[in-house]
Design a protein around this motif. Structure first.
Motif, short mmCIF file in Angstrom:
data_model
loop_
_atom_site.label_atom_id
_atom_site.label_comp_id
_atom_site.label_asym_id
_atom_site.label_seq_id
_atom_site.Cartn_x
_atom_site.Cartn_y
_atom_site.Cartn_z
N CYS A 41 0.83 -1.21 0.00
CA CYS A 41 0.00 0.00 0.00
C CYS A 41 0.87 1.26 0.00
N THR A 42 0.24 2.37 -0.32
CA THR A 42 0.90 3.67 -0.25
C THR A 42 0.91 4.19 1.18
N ALA A 43 -0.23 4.02 1.87
CA ALA A 43 -0.38 4.59 3.21
C ALA A 43 -1.30 3.72 4.05
N ILE A 44 -1.02 3.68 5.35
CA ILE A 44 -1.88 2.95 6.28
C ILE A 44 -2.23 3.87 7.44
N ARG A 45 -3.52 3.92 7.77
CA ARG A 45 -3.96 4.62 8.97
C ARG A 45 -4.33 3.55 10.00
N ASN A 46 -4.38 3.93 11.24
CA ASN A 46 -4.69 2.98 12.33
C ASN A 46 -3.68 1.83 12.37
N PHE A 47 -2.42 2.16 12.19
CA PHE A 47 -1.36 1.14 12.25
C PHE A 47 -1.36 0.42 13.59
N HIS A 48 -1.69 1.15 14.65
CA HIS A 48 -1.76 0.53 15.98
C HIS A 48 -2.80 -0.58 16.01
N SER A 49 -3.88 -0.46 15.24
CA SER A 49 -4.90 -1.51 15.16
C SER A 49 -4.38 -2.73 14.40
N TYR A 50 -3.57 -2.49 13.38
CA TYR A 50 -2.93 -3.58 12.66
C TYR A 50 -2.07 -4.39 13.63
N ILE A 51 -1.31 -3.69 14.46
CA ILE A 51 -0.46 -4.37 15.43
C ILE A 51 -1.30 -5.21 16.38
N ARG A 52 -2.39 -4.68 16.87
CA ARG A 52 -3.26 -5.44 17.79
C ARG A 52 -3.79 -6.71 17.12
N ARG A 53 -4.10 -6.62 15.84
CA ARG A 53 -4.69 -7.76 15.14
C ARG A 53 -3.69 -8.86 14.79
N TYR A 54 -2.43 -8.50 14.50
CA TYR A 54 -1.49 -9.48 13.96
C TYR A 54 -0.28 -9.80 14.83
N ILE A 55 -0.01 -9.01 15.84
CA ILE A 55 1.15 -9.24 16.70
C ILE A 55 0.65 -9.73 18.04
N PRO A 56 1.19 -10.70 18.69
CA PRO A 56 2.26 -11.60 18.26
C PRO A 56 1.75 -12.92 17.73
N ASP A 57 0.44 -13.11 17.63
CA ASP A 57 -0.11 -14.41 17.24
C ASP A 57 0.32 -14.87 15.85
N ARG A 58 0.41 -13.96 14.91
CA ARG A 58 0.72 -14.35 13.53
C ARG A 58 2.04 -13.82 13.02
N LEU A 59 2.57 -12.79 13.67
CA LEU A 59 3.74 -12.10 13.15
C LEU A 59 4.51 -11.53 14.33
N SER A 60 5.83 -11.69 14.32
CA SER A 60 6.62 -11.12 15.41
C SER A 60 6.89 -9.64 15.11
N PRO A 61 7.11 -8.84 16.15
CA PRO A 61 7.44 -7.43 15.93
C PRO A 61 8.67 -7.26 15.03
N GLU A 62 9.66 -8.11 15.21
CA GLU A 62 10.88 -8.02 14.41
C GLU A 62 10.60 -8.32 12.94
#
Length: 130
Positions: A41-62
């Motif tokens: 994508c060009t831009a993402i809003r609500n990135f903090h919500s993306y983190i809540r949805r995918y970290i750490p169950d599916r993707l590590s922060p690193e």
């Protein structure tokens, strides 16, 4: 990469749209997008919500940070600051808050520009070097 951070409902997206001339169709929303959309994508809003949805169950922060830096280094990222205020009593909420801080810190170090928006006014924390 460019980061725009600030409290909830402070005009971050409007600021980014105006400053970087981003069309509505170029945005994805971290609250609803797929895990892979962030890499193209060009831009993402609500990135903090993306983190809540995918970290750490599916993707590590690193892995998230490395993937964004490698696969979408021109991303314009808008995120709420979630580390201010009271510390949540719930362990999961505390971990989420820590992940947002850790991820945004790593991405801010990589970003060419970081802006904090409060009341619709942007304060440049890390200026673009010309």
């Amino acid at each position: 990469m460019k980061m725009i951070i600030g409290g909830a409902y402070q005009g971050k997206t409007a600021y980014a749209e105006q400053k970087y001339r981003i069309a509505s169709a170029d945005w994805i929303d971290g609250a609803t997008c797929s895990m892979e959309e962030i890499y193209s994508c060009t831009a993402i809003r609500n990135f903090h919500s993306y983190i809540r949805r995918y970290i750490p169950d599916r993707l590590s922060p690193e892995d998230l940070c490395a993937g964004l830096i490698e696969r979408n280094p021109e991303l314009i990222l808008v995120s709420d600051e979630v580390g201010c205020g009271l510390v949540p009593m719930d362990l999961g909420d505390r971990r989420y808050r820590e992940y947002v801080g850790q991820i945004c810190t790593k991405l801010a170090a990589f970003s060419e520009e970081v802006v904090r928006v409060n009341c619709g006014i942007g304060t440049v924390l890390k200026p673009t070097l010309v």
